[in-house]
Scaffold this motif. Structure first.
Motif, PDB file in Angstrom:
ATOM      1  N   LYS A   1     -34.439  21.822  -3.833  1.00 12.86           N
ATOM      2  CA  LYS A   1     -33.781  22.401  -5.012  1.00 12.86           C
ATOM      3  C   LYS A   1     -34.806  22.610  -6.133  1.00 12.86           C
ATOM      4  O   LYS A   1     -34.455  22.796  -7.289  1.00 12.86           O
ATOM      5  CB  LYS A   1     -32.664  21.456  -5.508  1.00 12.86           C
ATOM      6  CG  LYS A   1     -31.464  21.436  -4.592  1.00 12.86           C
ATOM      7  CD  LYS A   1     -30.597  22.692  -4.801  1.00 12.86           C
ATOM      8  CE  LYS A   1     -29.584  22.876  -3.671  1.00 12.86           C
ATOM      9  NZ  LYS A   1     -30.146  23.583  -2.495  1.00 12.86           N
ATOM     10  N   ASP A   2     -36.090  22.581  -5.767  1.00 11.95           N
ATOM     11  CA  ASP A   2     -37.133  22.647  -6.777  1.00 11.95           C
ATOM     12  C   ASP A   2     -37.447  24.087  -7.169  1.00 11.95           C
ATOM     13  O   ASP A   2     -38.107  24.820  -6.439  1.00 11.95           O
ATOM     14  CB  ASP A   2     -38.402  21.967  -6.220  1.00 11.95           C
ATOM     15  CG  ASP A   2     -39.552  22.026  -7.214  1.00 11.95           C
ATOM     16  OD1 ASP A   2     -39.308  22.389  -8.394  1.00 11.95           O
ATOM     17  OD2 ASP A   2     -40.687  21.713  -6.806  1.00 11.95           O
ATOM     18  N   TRP A   3     -36.990  24.504  -8.351  1.00 11.98           N
ATOM     19  CA  TRP A   3     -37.263  25.853  -8.830  1.00 11.98           C
ATOM     20  C   TRP A   3     -38.627  25.945  -9.503  1.00 11.98           C
ATOM     21  O   TRP A   3     -39.090  27.017  -9.855  1.00 11.98           O
ATOM     22  CB  TRP A   3     -36.184  26.292  -9.830  1.00 11.98           C
ATOM     23  CG  TRP A   3     -34.919  26.717  -9.132  1.00 11.98           C
ATOM     24  CD1 TRP A   3     -33.879  25.914  -8.775  1.00 11.98           C
ATOM     25  CD2 TRP A   3     -34.585  28.037  -8.707  1.00 11.98           C
ATOM     26  NE1 TRP A   3     -32.905  26.640  -8.140  1.00 11.98           N
ATOM     27  CE2 TRP A   3     -33.312  27.952  -8.091  1.00 11.98           C
ATOM     28  CE3 TRP A   3     -35.231  29.272  -8.781  1.00 11.98           C
ATOM     29  CZ2 TRP A   3     -32.667  29.065  -7.548  1.00 11.98           C
ATOM     30  CZ3 TRP A   3     -34.582  30.374  -8.251  1.00 11.98           C
ATOM     31  CH2 TRP A   3     -33.319  30.274  -7.633  1.00 11.98           C
TER      32      TRP A   3
ATOM     33  N   PRO B   1     -35.565  27.375  -3.274  1.00 15.01           N
ATOM     34  CA  PRO B   1     -34.108  27.608  -3.305  1.00 15.01           C
ATOM     35  C   PRO B   1     -33.729  29.057  -3.604  1.00 15.01           C
ATOM     36  O   PRO B   1     -32.549  29.394  -3.580  1.00 15.01           O
ATOM     37  CB  PRO B   1     -33.621  26.696  -4.440  1.00 15.01           C
ATOM     38  CG  PRO B   1     -34.810  26.313  -5.213  1.00 15.01           C
ATOM     39  CD  PRO B   1     -36.022  26.559  -4.408  1.00 15.01           C
ATOM     40  N   LEU B   2     -34.709  29.913  -3.879  1.00 20.87           N
ATOM     41  CA  LEU B   2     -34.382  31.272  -4.310  1.00 20.87           C
ATOM     42  C   LEU B   2     -33.603  32.097  -3.278  1.00 20.87           C
ATOM     43  O   LEU B   2     -32.579  32.696  -3.630  1.00 20.87           O
ATOM     44  CB  LEU B   2     -35.642  32.004  -4.758  1.00 20.87           C
ATOM     45  CG  LEU B   2     -35.418  33.442  -5.255  1.00 20.87           C
ATOM     46  CD1 LEU B   2     -36.150  33.712  -6.547  1.00 20.87           C
ATOM     47  CD2 LEU B   2     -35.798  34.475  -4.203  1.00 20.87           C
TER      48      LEU B   2
ATOM     49  N   ALA C   1     -29.928  31.393  -3.280  1.00 18.74           N
ATOM     50  CA  ALA C   1     -29.302  31.785  -4.542  1.00 18.74           C
ATOM     51  C   ALA C   1     -29.149  33.296  -4.620  1.00 18.74           C
ATOM     52  O   ALA C   1     -28.127  33.816  -5.075  1.00 18.74           O
ATOM     53  CB  ALA C   1     -30.128  31.271  -5.713  1.00 18.74           C
ATOM     54  N   VAL C   2     -30.156  34.021  -4.166  1.00 22.47           N
ATOM     55  CA  VAL C   2     -30.096  35.484  -4.194  1.00 22.47           C
ATOM     56  C   VAL C   2     -28.956  35.970  -3.316  1.00 22.47           C
ATOM     57  O   VAL C   2     -28.173  36.849  -3.672  1.00 22.47           O
ATOM     58  CB  VAL C   2     -31.440  36.089  -3.731  1.00 22.47           C
ATOM     59  CG1 VAL C   2     -31.305  37.570  -3.435  1.00 22.47           C
ATOM     60  CG2 VAL C   2     -32.512  35.865  -4.792  1.00 22.47           C
ATOM     61  N   ARG C   3     -28.858  35.348  -2.142  1.00 19.38           N
ATOM     62  CA  ARG C   3     -27.806  35.745  -1.193  1.00 19.38           C
ATOM     63  C   ARG C   3     -26.439  35.580  -1.838  1.00 19.38           C
ATOM     64  O   ARG C   3     -25.542  36.397  -1.677  1.00 19.38           O
ATOM     65  CB  ARG C   3     -27.918  34.888   0.064  1.00 19.38           C
ATOM     66  CG  ARG C   3     -27.023  35.348   1.209  1.00 19.38           C
ATOM     67  CD  ARG C   3     -27.279  34.532   2.451  1.00 19.38           C
ATOM     68  NE  ARG C   3     -28.610  34.765   3.009  1.00 19.38           N
ATOM     69  CZ  ARG C   3     -29.481  33.817   3.315  1.00 19.38           C
ATOM     70  NH1 ARG C   3     -29.185  32.553   3.106  1.00 19.38           N
ATOM     71  NH2 ARG C   3     -30.644  34.123   3.820  1.00 19.38           N
ATOM     72  N   ASN C   4     -26.326  34.539  -2.613  1.00 20.12           N
ATOM     73  CA  ASN C   4     -25.066  34.198  -3.246  1.00 20.12           C
ATOM     74  C   ASN C   4     -24.736  35.108  -4.432  1.00 20.12           C
ATOM     75  O   ASN C   4     -23.608  35.520  -4.622  1.00 20.12           O
ATOM     76  CB  ASN C   4     -25.146  32.743  -3.708  1.00 20.12           C
ATOM     77  CG  ASN C   4     -23.783  32.168  -3.938  1.00 20.12           C
ATOM     78  OD1 ASN C   4     -22.874  32.459  -3.161  1.00 20.12           O
ATOM     79  ND2 ASN C   4     -23.642  31.388  -4.991  1.00 20.12           N
TER      80      ASN C   4
ATOM     81  N   CYS D   1     -39.641  35.881   0.659  1.00 19.39           N
ATOM     82  CA  CYS D   1     -38.223  36.209   0.780  1.00 19.39           C
ATOM     83  C   CYS D   1     -38.060  37.729   0.820  1.00 19.39           C
ATOM     84  O   CYS D   1     -38.609  38.435  -0.033  1.00 19.39           O
ATOM     85  CB  CYS D   1     -37.463  35.640  -0.426  1.00 19.39           C
ATOM     86  SG  CYS D   1     -35.761  36.201  -0.529  1.00 19.39           S
ATOM     87  N   TYR D   2     -37.362  38.223   1.843  1.00 18.82           N
ATOM     88  CA  TYR D   2     -37.149  39.665   1.986  1.00 18.82           C
ATOM     89  C   TYR D   2     -35.684  40.004   1.804  1.00 18.82           C
ATOM     90  O   TYR D   2     -34.802  39.211   2.154  1.00 18.82           O
ATOM     91  CB  TYR D   2     -37.638  40.149   3.352  1.00 18.82           C
ATOM     92  CG  TYR D   2     -39.142  40.119   3.424  1.00 18.82           C
ATOM     93  CD1 TYR D   2     -39.888  41.226   3.069  1.00 18.82           C
ATOM     94  CD2 TYR D   2     -39.815  38.961   3.795  1.00 18.82           C
ATOM     95  CE1 TYR D   2     -41.269  41.196   3.084  1.00 18.82           C
ATOM     96  CE2 TYR D   2     -41.196  38.909   3.810  1.00 18.82           C
ATOM     97  CZ  TYR D   2     -41.915  40.032   3.452  1.00 18.82           C
ATOM     98  OH  TYR D   2     -43.287  39.994   3.448  1.00 18.82           O
ATOM     99  N   VAL D   3     -35.444  41.182   1.247  1.00 22.63           N
ATOM    100  CA  VAL D   3     -34.055  41.620   1.087  1.00 22.63           C
ATOM    101  C   VAL D   3     -33.911  43.043   1.609  1.00 22.63           C
ATOM    102  O   VAL D   3     -34.872  43.813   1.639  1.00 22.63           O
ATOM    103  CB  VAL D   3     -33.621  41.597  -0.401  1.00 22.63           C
ATOM    104  CG1 VAL D   3     -33.687  40.197  -0.960  1.00 22.63           C
ATOM    105  CG2 VAL D   3     -34.453  42.548  -1.238  1.00 22.63           C
ATOM    106  N   LEU D   4     -32.685  43.341   2.048  1.00 22.99           N
ATOM    107  CA  LEU D   4     -32.364  44.703   2.469  1.00 22.99           C
ATOM    108  C   LEU D   4     -31.362  45.255   1.465  1.00 22.99           C
ATOM    109  O   LEU D   4     -30.260  44.728   1.313  1.00 22.99           O
ATOM    110  CB  LEU D   4     -31.757  44.699   3.875  1.00 22.99           C
ATOM    111  CG  LEU D   4     -31.420  46.069   4.467  1.00 22.99           C
ATOM    112  CD1 LEU D   4     -32.671  46.872   4.730  1.00 22.99           C
ATOM    113  CD2 LEU D   4     -30.628  45.900   5.764  1.00 22.99           C
ATOM    114  N   LEU D   5     -31.780  46.303   0.778  1.00 21.09           N
ATOM    115  CA  LEU D   5     -30.926  46.898  -0.243  1.00 21.09           C
ATOM    116  C   LEU D   5     -29.776  47.627   0.434  1.00 21.09           C
ATOM    117  O   LEU D   5     -29.957  48.250   1.473  1.00 21.09           O
ATOM    118  CB  LEU D   5     -31.777  47.891  -1.048  1.00 21.09           C
ATOM    119  CG  LEU D   5     -31.449  48.092  -2.515  1.00 21.09           C
ATOM    120  CD1 LEU D   5     -31.582  46.784  -3.267  1.00 21.09           C
ATOM    121  CD2 LEU D   5     -32.412  49.125  -3.116  1.00 21.09           C
ATOM    122  N   LYS D   6     -28.574  47.506  -0.170  1.00 18.88           N
ATOM    123  CA  LYS D   6     -27.449  48.266   0.391  1.00 18.88           C
ATOM    124  C   LYS D   6     -27.729  49.748   0.258  1.00 18.88           C
ATOM    125  O   LYS D   6     -28.405  50.185  -0.672  1.00 18.88           O
ATOM    126  CB  LYS D   6     -26.163  47.915  -0.358  1.00 18.88           C
ATOM    127  CG  LYS D   6     -25.501  46.664   0.170  1.00 18.88           C
ATOM    128  CD  LYS D   6     -24.122  46.470  -0.432  1.00 18.88           C
ATOM    129  CE  LYS D   6     -23.523  45.181   0.085  1.00 18.88           C
ATOM    130  NZ  LYS D   6     -22.710  44.516  -0.941  1.00 18.88           N
TER     131      LYS D   6
END
Ligand SMILES: Nc1ncnc2c1ncn2[C@@H]1O[C@H](COP(=O)(O)OP(=O)(O)O)[C@@H](O)[C@H]1O
Ligand SMILES: [Mg+2]
Lengths: 232, 797
Positions: B214-216, B80-81, B84-87, B225-230
């Motif tokens: 929903k299992d943390w 679920p991460l 949640a991160v997106r949010n 999970c990849y993210v693009l920093l602003k």
């Protein structure tokens, strides 16, 4: 002491063969002082080198007190040489990196003389040669005459039966030359046999006998009366 | 003037052919090795560099810190991460989940193309993944192609395999696990070799079964999970939000006090061995630096050879220097002249080096098992590198000899009175000592590397690895029904000793961690590494139980076997105390029935994790077969045909466990080989240098040697004398090398959780090796000098 018979030595280079010694016969008595003379290239140095076991002849015989030396192998030659012979060269041939003391000490080291005795022997001969205050110097720091005295000292320090000298005064002026000749005479008087190559009849006059060489032959022999009587 | 200088230079090189060839040859293999190292390092550093936003891309990763100081890391995150991160984070422009899995992929026969069916690594990715990573799209686009369920994007290569031509693939159908149809909606260009993302077949994330989990409490290494920093956001600005995030989702629960999430920069994914990556290729910076150091050593030894020989030779050129000076040449001109001579030699050596490295590149490719192709001039940067080497080596090797030679006094030089010591005997000796020290360091290093690698090969991992075959099983529910039948048939085959269903082998690179409870309703403050296994697992892999018994046969979680580490972490002293205690995890509940002796569940780089094992049919991924060594080939053929009759729609896939384990140490294997080869080159170079130097010394001392011979020195005594001075240098060099080597080696070994004890022997051995090689080299050369004609040497000069 030395009986050389029919000695022949040929140098082969790419183009030519040079017969440096051509049937040499030579006897040297114990305690004798022999000079070898002759024109350049007649084989004097070659003869001396063969006598000093630095070079091997093609044929002939070389007896040193009944021992035939020409059949010895490399190691035996080297052993015989270091026990019985001393060398003096025209160009001194001292080792530049060693001091006077160390140069003289070297043959004793190769003769496995213990350190304490070495020191005694070297100091003794340095005293005799009149170079006491030079014993810590390097050869380059000495005059030619002094260098040659060091070379003579080095040849004598092992008390060899035979000293071979190849034009020992060739690089020296007459004063220094005479000093060296007097040293050799003194040595001869204490019983050492000497064979010397020289161009100078003045130097030759110090010896008992003069042998003339030409093209690898002995062409004449002259007894030096003045000196020989002492021997007899 | 230049032409004349060149002529003199060339004639000089020719006159001293022996020294020249030693110089050029030594320099050439040194340079060739440097070129190879450069190509290798450039390749390793080029990973994942080609994305437009590369410096803003990060991977969310997970770590567990324990009170006892132990840490475990995972490249994955709880399912679920990502959402949640997106949010919760305003600092990220884009967030994308991507999951790795495997499956049987099939494309129906097309006209002129037979049906293709393969077992593949597959991915489920959110569309935003392709907004973060700017792949080149041949067809489709990231915004549309992966939004709908049952859509799939293929790489050009995959599309070509399944459909013959990628243009025909669009709109066609792929079938996953014989069950679900996916429509091909996009084609991306193939990934280069230097990528940590071997994406070939990417399904839309909405088609992923557990997308709404929903299992943390669970993390798998394949859930990334990849993210693009602003733009403009600093990493430090993330500290607080991440802490808040952890408090909100992870730390408020009793179980996971120590869980941490951090962002890992894209550019370190290939280099950080705490975490893995999809490509399973990684190369820690430490190893790269080690190789670069060897490269520098190589250059240095080659240059030292050069300096030694050039200065030793300098005396013979003193006359030329004198004449030039008399004719009005200034010192500066002479320095340039000699430097350009060195540059000329270096240039020749460099050409030779290019040929040598071109010849050895295929050997380096073989190290990677053919996965990588290298080419000498494939990247223009190599020309810059070659030019830099030319300049650096010319100066490094040429400057000192040039200064020496140009400094000769003309008066002495013309009379040939420059003494043999002009070249700086002291410096030459120092350089030789440095060179030998480097050699000794590398010999020690090589010995330790070899020892550690064989330790790893032979270390008892705590389980059996011999003659065990791992066969993958199809995962669909229909096939699962056939599992027991399959097992029964297999047990009928002669040569099959034991059979076990399991989620993974005891040591595997696919790992799952989860929180659990022990003897209470509160979650334990650390996570357990879990494996779903059946009752025969322990026997099949030779695992030893130190208390209790193996789990009983069951299709769901009924009982647990835990390892020693787990109960130690729970502060249970006696394993028997743990027996009968109730555990819950993954929604299952049951007593602990056995405690298994610790075995290495990761590679030997890492500590043993706390582990829990239980039966759970839905998690079995494969079957492990212990075979009779007598006739493995035949037995495996029967296993294969049984598989094919039982699961005709699937692809038989089998791997031997011991082969599989080797993969854990591929990086070490590659580095070990490179290390050995290049260290040998350094050793070789320094010894041909030694040979050159001793030749020179012997020539210089010819007269002295002759005098000593006249005075009665035997050949043996002369050889001893020449050896002596060199042996002293070797001895000093070894003394210098020991502490340096100790630091290097200690550091390298620290990277292994399980390692050899460092003994004095590699050090002693290095000294013996270098001494004996010196003795051999010096003796060979000085024997010649001692044998040489005495009288010639004593003639008047
Ligand atoms: N190593 C050698 N190789 C070739 N020929 C030599 C060698 N040494 C000497 N010779 C030749 O042998 C002859 C005798 O030389 P040498 O004994 O040195 O004469 P000298 O009487 O001047 O001392 C000369 O013709 C010389 O050229
Ligand atoms: Mg002569």
């Amino acid at each position: 002491m030395i009986k050389i018979e029919n000695l022949e030595k040929v140098y082969k280079t790419e183009e030519i063969e040079t017969t440096a010694l051509n049937g040499i016969n030579l006897h040297v008595k114990e305690g004798e002082f022999v000079s070898i003379m002759g024109p350049s290239g007649c084989g004097k140095s070659t003869l001396l080198n063969v006598m000093g076991l630095l070079d091997k002849p093609e044929s002939g015989s070389y007896k040193f007190i009944e021992t035939e030396l020409l059949t010895l192998n490399d190691r035996e030659r080297s052993n015989f040489r270091k026990r019985n012979m001393g060398f003096v060269f025209q160009n001194f041939n001292l080792i530049d990196e060693l001091t006077v003391f160390e140069n003289i000490e070297l043959p004793l080291i190769y003769n496995k003389v213990p350190a304490g005795e070495r020191k005694k022997l070297v100091n003794e001969i340095i005293g005799r040669m009149n170079i006491v205050n030079r014993s810590g110097h390097f050869p380059q720091q000495l005059s030619g005459g002094q260098q040659q005295r060091v070379a003579v000292a080095r040849a004598l320090v092992t008390k060899p039966k035979l000293v071979l000298a190849d034009e020992p005064t060739g690089n020296l002026d007459s004063t220094h030359g005479n000093e060296v000749m007097e040293l050799l005479c003194e040595l001869n008087e204490t019983g050492t046999t000497i064979v010397m190559v020289t161009h100078s009849s003045h130097d030759a006059s110090f010896s008992n006998r003069i042998i003339n060489l030409k093209d690898g032959h002995v062409i004449s022999e002259k007894i030096n009366k003045g000196r020989t009587e002492e021997l007899i | 003037m230049f032409k004349l200088n060149l002529k003199i230079a060339l004639r000089n090189l020719w006159k001293y052919k022996g020294y020249t060839s030693i110089n050029v040859f030594g320099l050439a293999i040194g340079l060739a090795s440097c070129i190879l190292i450069f190509i290798f390092v450039r390749y390793q550093l080029s990973f994942d560099k080609d994305y437009a936003n590369g410096d803003r891309i990060y991977r969310m990763v997970t770590s567990w810190k324990y009170a006892d100081g132990n840490e475990f890391y995972s490249q994955g995150v709880p399912l679920p991460l990502p959402a949640a991160v997106r949010n919760d984070f305003s600092q990220f422009e884009k967030v994308a989940a991507i999951q790795q899995s495997s499956g049987i992929v099939k494309a129906k026969a097309l006209p002129g193309k037979a049906e293709v069916k393969k077992s593949e690594s597959i991915y489920y990715a959110e569309p935003s993944f392709f907004e973060i990573f700017d792949y080149k799209w041949l067809a489709g686009n990231p915004n549309q192609s992966l939004t709908a369920p049952n859509t799939v994007v293929l790489s050009e290569k995959a599309a070509n395999t399944y459909f013959g031509d990628w243009r025909k693939a669009i709109g066609n159908t792929l079938i996953l696990d014989n069950k679900t149809d996916f429509k091909v909606t996009g084609i991306i260009k193939d990934n280069p070799q230097n990528s940590s993302f071997p994406l070939e077949i990417i399904f839309s994330y909405v088609s992923f079964n557990s997308k709404n989990s929903k299992d943390w409490g669970s993390v798998s290494s394949s859930w990334e999970c990849y993210v693009l920093l602003k733009k403009g956001v600093l990493l430090s600005e993330l500290d607080k939000p991440i802490q808040q995030f952890l408090n909100k989702y992870e730390n408020d629960k009793d179980a996971s006090g120590k869980v941490g999430h951090t962002v890992q920069p894209l550019k370190t994914i290939h280099h950080n061995d705490n975490y893995g990556n999809f490509a399973n290729k990684y190369m820690p910076y430490k190893q790269i630096i080690g190789l670069v150091i060897i490269g520098l050593f190589l250059l240095l030894t080659a240059c030292i050879n050069f300096i030694n020989l050039a200065t030793a030779q300098a005396i013979s050129r003193s006359k030329e220097v004198g004449v030039r000076k008399v004719m009005g040449s200034r010192r500066k001109q002479l320095i340039w002249q000699f430097l350009s001579e060195t540059a000329l030699i270096t240039f020749i050596a460099l050409l030779l080096a290019c040929v040598l490295s071109e010849l050895t590149l295929p050997k380096m490719e073989n190290l990677f098992g053919g996965d990588v192709t290298f080419s000498l001039f494939g990247h223009p940067i190599i020309f810059v590198f070659l030019l830099v080497m030319l300049v650096v080596v010319s100066f490094l090797a040429g400057l000192y000899p040039a200064l020496i030679m140009s400094g000769f006094s003309p008066a002495l030089a013309i009379k040939n009175k420059v003494t043999a010591n002009a070249g700086g005997v002291g410096l030459r000796k120092t350089l030789v000592v440095v060179q030998f020290a480097i050699t000794a360091i590398l010999i020690i290093g090589t010995l330790v590397v070899i020892k550690q690698m064989s330790f790893i090969r032979n270390k008892s991992l705590g389980f059996d690895t011999q003659a065990i075959s791992l066969v993958s099983l199809p995962q669909d529910s229909l096939s699962k029904l056939k599992y027991n039948g399959f097992k029964e048939r297999l047990s009928g085959i002669k040569g099959v000793k034991n059979i076990s269903f399991c989620s993974a082998a005891p040591s595997s690179d696919s790992n799952n961690e989860t929180s659990f409870t022990y003897n209470s309703s509160k979650r334990v403050d650390f996570q357990a590494n879990v494996k779903a296994v059946d009752e025969a697992y322990f026997k099949t892999f030779g695992l030893q139980l130190i208390a209790g018994r193996p789990i009983a046969k069951s299709d769901t979680i009924k009982e647990f076997v835990v390892n020693e580490t787990l109960i130690k972490k729970l502060n249970v002293k006696n394993p028997n105390e743990a027996i009968g205690k109730i555990m819950t995890l993954w929604g299952g509940k049951g007593p602990i029935v056995g405690v298994v002796k610790d075995f290495n569940n990761y590679s030997l780089h890492e500590k043993i994790a706390p582990m829990a094992m239980f039966s759970r049919k839905s998690n079995y991924r494969g079957i492990a077969i212990k075979l009779d060594v007598a006739d493995i080939g035949n037995t495996m053929k029967q296993v294969e045909s049984t598989f094919n009759t039982m699961f005709p729609d699937y692809v038989y896939e089998n791997e031997f466990f011991d082969e599989n384990l080797k993969g854990f140490y591929e990086t070490e294997q590659i580095m070990g080989t490179l290390f050995k080869v290049f260290a040998s080159v350094v050793i070789f170079i320094s010894f041909i240098g030694l040979f050159g130097l001793i030749s020179f010394v012997a020539t210089q001392r010819t007269k002295e040697i002759a005098i000593r011979k006249v005075l009665g020195a035997s050949n043996l005594e002369l050889i001893k004398m020449l050896n002596n001075s060199f042996l002293w240098m070797v001895l000093i060099a070894n003394m210098v090398a020991w502490p340096v080597a100790y630091i290097f080696v200690k550091n390298w070994l620290a990277g292994f959780e399980y390692r050899i004890d460092l003994s004095i022997w590699p050090f002693i051995f290095a000294m013996l090796i270098s001494m004996s090689i010196t003795i051999i080299t010096v003796t060979l050369r000085s024997y010649r000098a001692a044998k040489a004609n005495t009288i010639d040497a004593l003639k008047y000069e």
